[in-house]
Design an enzyme around this catalytic site. Structure first.
Site, short mmCIF file in Angstrom:
data_model
loop_
_atom_site.label_atom_id
_atom_site.label_comp_id
_atom_site.label_asym_id
_atom_site.label_seq_id
_atom_site.Cartn_x
_atom_site.Cartn_y
_atom_site.Cartn_z
CE1 TYR A 3 -20.99 54.93 42.77
CE2 TYR A 3 -21.93 56.01 40.87
CZ TYR A 3 -22.09 55.31 42.04
OH TYR A 3 -23.35 54.98 42.47
CG PHE B 133 -26.36 36.86 38.07
CD1 PHE B 133 -25.27 36.01 38.16
CD2 PHE B 133 -27.64 36.31 38.12
CE1 PHE B 133 -25.45 34.64 38.30
CE2 PHE B 133 -27.83 34.95 38.27
CZ PHE B 133 -26.72 34.11 38.36
#
Length: 314
Positions: A54, A208
């Site tokens: 990451y 989402f």
């Protein structure tokens, strides 16, 4: 915060996914992220989940700075076995060899500023290295105190059986959410039978399901979603049915849609610990409500009968 188990590790029912403490989804406000992490700890969110890739590395470095003074009361999870071949296009290379994992583990310990990692995952299976070799190496690191428990990410049942024969697997991390449900048919059950926890990543469908993606959304350069099939204009339009269904239930409970999506996950099994990304304080304040929210049988059925999502998961 209710407590759940990842093997022998006791953690809050909701963890903190720290992908967004790197530039995976665009620019990062590290100061805000650090405040969120420490406030999450106050709320009983004790599982802090990251990975060396990451950033790469920037999420671990930020966490290392943020956990000063609270290290002993958090369960720190990170991952090794991946590296970027092409950062711009998110092309990753797998390396599960003991040599690579040794270097990756030692580097993660330095970046996180700790002497041990509570839960260390093999981030992806390396097809060129037998799982027995990778897990055997990690088992030695448990014995020497560098890690407390072993996890695997995105593996199937056959690999889990082989790995668990070498050393107990304490957690399995896979994508699981209202619009990505495949692990419910097999891996979640395997974890329950073997005393392991199941840790869903992307539990909010990368924002989402929380209603954070507009119908004609565009994504900044460097945002992982820009190359994800679920986030094309056509897919977003088709998948808005998820947002509408979740939002309707959220309005009845007086909470944000993300709370409903997380509560649905927590209702699936008692050993599931989702790790939403909560890089903003407002997200944290809402998401922790999921740990104590009860959905009715009718609401669960309403969510269970959502149609298959449009577009491949990634």
């Amino acid at each position: 915060m209710p407590i759940r188990q990842l093997g022998e590790l006791a953690v809050g029912a909701i963890g903190l996914g720290c992908t967004a403490m790197s530039a995976w989804y665009g620019d990062v406000d590290e100061s805000e992220s650090a405040k969120v992490l420490r406030q999450a700890h106050e709320y009983g969110v004790t599982l802090i989940d990251t990975a060396d890739v990451y950033g790469p590395h920037t999420s671990e470095e930020a966490i290392g700075r943020a956990i000063h003074g609270i290290r002993d009361s958090v369960v720190l999870a990170t991952k090794g076995g991946l590296s970027f071949a092409d950062r711009e296009n998110y092309r990753l290379e797998r390396d599960g060899s003991p040599e690579h994992l040794q270097q990756a583990l030692d580097a993660s310990l330095r970046r996180l500023r700790v002497d041990h990692i509570d839960l260390y995952y093999l981030h992806r299976l390396d097809p060129n290295v037998p799982i027995e070799e990778s897990v055997g190496f990690l088992g030695k690191q448990v014995a020497n105190g560098k890690i407390r428990a072993i996890g695997l990410s995105d593996v199937d049942i056959a690999i889990l059986d082989r790995a668990n024969a070498v050393h107990p697997i304490s957690a399995v991390e896979c994508e699981l959410s209202l619009w990505t449900r495949e692990p419910l048919s097999d891996i979640v059950g395997w974890c329950e039978r073997h005393g392991a926890g199941f840790v869903p990543y992307a539990p909010l469908g990368r924002g989402f399901l929380a209603g954070n993606v507009a119908p004609r959304a565009t994504f900044a350069t460097g945002d992982f979603r820009a190359n994800n099939p679920r986030f094309t204009a056509e897919a977003i339009e088709h998948n808005m049915v998820y947002v509408k269904r979740v939002r309707a239930i959220a309005e009845r409970h007086g909470v944000a849609p993300a709370v409903i999506a997380l509560a649905w996950l927590l209702h699936q099994a008692g050993h599931i610990v989702p790790i939403p990304g909560m890089e903003k304080m407002a997200y944290l304040e809402e998401n922790v409500k999921a740990a104590r929210l009860t959905l009715s049988a009718a609401e669960l059925e309403d969510l269970d009968t959502l149609p298959p999502a449009f577009g491949a998961a990634r």
